[in-house]
Design a protein around this motif. Sequence first.
Motif, PDB file in Angstrom:
ATOM      1  N   TYR A 157      20.293   6.394 -14.896  1.00 51.60           N
ATOM      2  CA  TYR A 157      20.431   7.676 -14.208  1.00 51.60           C
ATOM      3  C   TYR A 157      19.019   8.151 -13.878  1.00 51.60           C
ATOM      4  O   TYR A 157      18.327   8.705 -14.726  1.00 51.60           O
ATOM      5  CB  TYR A 157      21.145   8.626 -15.158  1.00 51.60           C
ATOM      6  CG  TYR A 157      21.592   9.971 -14.644  1.00 51.60           C
ATOM      7  CD1 TYR A 157      22.940  10.224 -14.412  1.00 51.60           C
ATOM      8  CD2 TYR A 157      20.703  11.031 -14.483  1.00 51.60           C
ATOM      9  CE1 TYR A 157      23.390  11.482 -14.024  1.00 51.60           C
ATOM     10  CE2 TYR A 157      21.134  12.280 -14.095  1.00 51.60           C
ATOM     11  CZ  TYR A 157      22.484  12.512 -13.861  1.00 51.60           C
ATOM     12  OH  TYR A 157      22.920  13.764 -13.504  1.00 51.60           O
ATOM     13  N   LYS A 158      18.572   7.884 -12.656  1.00 48.51           N
ATOM     14  CA  LYS A 158      17.248   8.328 -12.227  1.00 48.51           C
ATOM     15  C   LYS A 158      17.363   9.726 -11.622  1.00 48.51           C
ATOM     16  O   LYS A 158      18.232   9.965 -10.784  1.00 48.51           O
ATOM     17  CB  LYS A 158      16.667   7.388 -11.167  1.00 48.51           C
ATOM     18  CG  LYS A 158      16.192   6.043 -11.664  1.00 48.51           C
ATOM     19  CD  LYS A 158      15.533   5.286 -10.508  1.00 48.51           C
ATOM     20  CE  LYS A 158      15.041   3.917 -10.922  1.00 48.51           C
ATOM     21  NZ  LYS A 158      14.432   3.190  -9.777  1.00 48.51           N
ATOM     22  N   VAL A 159      16.477  10.614 -12.020  1.00 47.16           N
ATOM     23  CA  VAL A 159      16.523  11.987 -11.535  1.00 47.16           C
ATOM     24  C   VAL A 159      15.291  12.277 -10.684  1.00 47.16           C
ATOM     25  O   VAL A 159      14.168  11.933 -11.064  1.00 47.16           O
ATOM     26  CB  VAL A 159      16.599  12.983 -12.702  1.00 47.16           C
ATOM     27  CG1 VAL A 159      16.832  14.393 -12.184  1.00 47.16           C
ATOM     28  CG2 VAL A 159      17.710  12.594 -13.663  1.00 47.16           C
ATOM     29  N   TYR A 160      15.528  12.928  -9.552  1.00 45.60           N
ATOM     30  CA  TYR A 160      14.476  13.255  -8.592  1.00 45.60           C
ATOM     31  C   TYR A 160      14.434  14.764  -8.353  1.00 45.60           C
ATOM     32  O   TYR A 160      15.445  15.452  -8.478  1.00 45.60           O
ATOM     33  CB  TYR A 160      14.730  12.535  -7.262  1.00 45.60           C
ATOM     34  CG  TYR A 160      14.578  11.036  -7.352  1.00 45.60           C
ATOM     35  CD1 TYR A 160      13.455  10.398  -6.831  1.00 45.60           C
ATOM     36  CD2 TYR A 160      15.535  10.252  -7.994  1.00 45.60           C
ATOM     37  CE1 TYR A 160      13.301   9.030  -6.930  1.00 45.60           C
ATOM     38  CE2 TYR A 160      15.379   8.884  -8.115  1.00 45.60           C
ATOM     39  CZ  TYR A 160      14.256   8.277  -7.574  1.00 45.60           C
ATOM     40  OH  TYR A 160      14.095   6.921  -7.691  1.00 45.60           O
ATOM     41  N   TRP A 161      13.255  15.246  -7.983  1.00 44.57           N
ATOM     42  CA  TRP A 161      13.108  16.663  -7.679  1.00 44.57           C
ATOM     43  C   TRP A 161      12.972  16.863  -6.174  1.00 44.57           C
ATOM     44  O   TRP A 161      13.076  15.909  -5.396  1.00 44.57           O
ATOM     45  CB  TRP A 161      11.939  17.237  -8.464  1.00 44.57           C
ATOM     46  CG  TRP A 161      12.000  18.729  -8.667  1.00 44.57           C
ATOM     47  CD1 TRP A 161      11.039  19.638  -8.366  1.00 44.57           C
ATOM     48  CD2 TRP A 161      13.086  19.489  -9.235  1.00 44.57           C
ATOM     49  NE1 TRP A 161      11.444  20.902  -8.704  1.00 44.57           N
ATOM     50  CE2 TRP A 161      12.691  20.848  -9.233  1.00 44.57           C
ATOM     51  CE3 TRP A 161      14.349  19.149  -9.742  1.00 44.57           C
ATOM     52  CZ2 TRP A 161      13.522  21.871  -9.705  1.00 44.57           C
ATOM     53  CZ3 TRP A 161      15.171  20.158 -10.212  1.00 44.57           C
ATOM     54  CH2 TRP A 161      14.763  21.506 -10.194  1.00 44.57           C
ATOM     55  N   GLU A 162      12.743  18.082  -5.720  1.00 40.98           N
ATOM     56  CA  GLU A 162      12.872  18.438  -4.322  1.00 40.98           C
ATOM     57  C   GLU A 162      11.889  17.740  -3.389  1.00 40.98           C
ATOM     58  O   GLU A 162      12.131  17.640  -2.184  1.00 40.98           O
ATOM     59  CB  GLU A 162      12.736  19.951  -4.146  1.00 40.98           C
ATOM     60  CG  GLU A 162      11.419  20.520  -4.631  1.00 40.98           C
ATOM     61  CD  GLU A 162      11.387  22.035  -4.560  1.00 40.98           C
ATOM     62  OE1 GLU A 162      12.035  22.606  -3.656  1.00 40.98           O
ATOM     63  OE2 GLU A 162      10.720  22.666  -5.404  1.00 40.98           O
ATOM     64  N   ASP A 163      10.769  17.244  -3.915  1.00 38.69           N
ATOM     65  CA  ASP A 163       9.812  16.539  -3.060  1.00 38.69           C
ATOM     66  C   ASP A 163      10.210  15.083  -2.847  1.00 38.69           C
ATOM     67  O   ASP A 163       9.550  14.368  -2.086  1.00 38.69           O
ATOM     68  CB  ASP A 163       8.408  16.603  -3.667  1.00 38.69           C
ATOM     69  CG  ASP A 163       8.318  15.922  -5.019  1.00 38.69           C
ATOM     70  OD1 ASP A 163       9.348  15.860  -5.723  1.00 38.69           O
ATOM     71  OD2 ASP A 163       7.225  15.447  -5.369  1.00 38.69           O
ATOM     72  N   GLY A 164      11.281  14.638  -3.478  1.00 40.72           N
ATOM     73  CA  GLY A 164      11.736  13.262  -3.327  1.00 40.72           C
ATOM     74  C   GLY A 164      11.147  12.300  -4.335  1.00 40.72           C
ATOM     75  O   GLY A 164      11.479  11.112  -4.327  1.00 40.72           O
TER      76      GLY A 164
END
Length: 577
Positions: A157-164
């Motif tokens: 489960y890789k999690v990313y933030w708003e900048d990608g």
Amino acid sequence: MLNKEVEDRYQQWLTSPYFDEATKAELKAITDEKDIEDRFYCDLEFGTGGMRGMLGAGTNRMNLYLIRKLTASFARVIADHGEDAKNRGVAIAYDSRRFSEDFAMETALVLAAHGIRAYLFESLRSTPELSFTIRHKHAIAGVMITASHNPKEYNGYKVYWEDGAQLPPAQADEIMAKMDECGWDVSVLSREEALASGLLEMIGQEVDDCYMTCVQEQLLHPQLDQQKGCGLKIVYTPLHGAGRVFVERILSQNGFSQIFTVPEQAEPDSEFSTVHVPNPEDEGAWELALTYAKELQADLLLATDPDSDRLGVQCRTSKGEYQHLTGNQVGVILANYIIGSQKAEKGLPADGIMLQSIVSTALTEKLAEELAVPLKKVPVGFKFIGEQIKEMEETGKGSFLFGFEESLGYLKGTYARDKDAVLGAALVAEAALYYQEIEGKTLTDVLDGLFDTYGYFLDEQVACTLMGKDGKERIDQIMKFLAADDRCRIGGQKIISREYYDRGKQLKNGCMLDLDFPKVNIVGLTFENGGFIKARPSGTEPKIRFYFCVAGNGRRDAEETLERTKKDFFSLIEQLL
């Protein structure tokens, strides 16, 4: 006998009505207490790329219940950012692994239950496209269900933030704090409810087309590709993963019409039935591709891992043999091609910068000096390259030219903030064509030329798997031993500095200095000739990795130095491995 904490956790899963009967049956069938202990002695933790682990029942395994709990915790972090963040939503993609589609849908439905919009791809997609989609949709975050190149027993489960880019440490800590507060009983909306409420939106071709346009814009010589690309024979394998559609598409639309995709590995397969591990770094993964390449006399072999962020490369040498290029070698070749071409043809921005991970080859330093381009090193994990790109954009200082890490990850451009094997495949094919048509060279000829100019650098990573609680303890012991070691030479090579990255310190010339680098769990040794050894526990697997970089007077000298260095180094810690 199980300790009380493990026993309590185990019994909760056996008796709570929340857990389904199949899960309970799996746990009841276990006869080895060590297996039970490994499943319940801890909660699966975040690492450099999110959360990854073996599939199965238990708190230390990837399963539907952990996906729910993790997503509920993530949802609360997003909710803390206000209603706008919830409305912006989360982009979700998944690869071909066991339960990937189920985990992706469950992620969307838990988010929806928390009033957070979810953009879910209609079928499997690559990690770099997920990174792009976050920016394209102006989403607050993203989730990629994948275990990358791990064996079939794993998912993640890789999690990313708003900048990608992958989640920064601050947000990762917030999620883990929420998980400590969150129970296992998590609310989930039905698919029908989520769609009807508008909180679940299925996405597909429109995003695909925008992504491919951005990948296309990164190529340097599209006219040459269209005119001469048909002359380059390429064998490609997606290793049963998500890469096929888009790698074939980017190559064919640029004139590379002689693409042969390995048929036995072309379709998604969660069992990865033709390989031991779906990892382009593993020699066994290339067997089928090499068979076809020899039959077809192919010029180039390309392989992508299941989520298509890593690219492996082999190429035909001037002698007609096939050479497997390491991630470091591909990175240096692409840096030379991309930055060298831009510099020669239209010049470089005055503030241009190249990025690489701290464990990647020292050869890049020599190349960067020749190209007069600053090289900045970052911690392991492509999210740190993404962080640097973000900082450049926010401060207006620095223009990103190219970034890579030794584990087969490459990026040009800022359309995504993770390594992209789709772009990598196009750039490697274009570089092979360019050097063939303009300079009459193969990629190995180019690499040999770099060695002749800057010295022969040989790099190797050795990964040691140490499973379970005992394995984790031994990894900790190894790191403590290496931090205390005070030898002056290893393998005959003089050590000129020691780097204790976890403390932010460097011992050089007998003086302890501050290290201008983020604090990460790595111990480093630097040799007089520019080579190094670095030891690093994996953040997502039960492994400790050792990175060796040696310099020599030619290939044979470097190979002998590497073997001598490895033997001397491992003799000290063999009792712990």
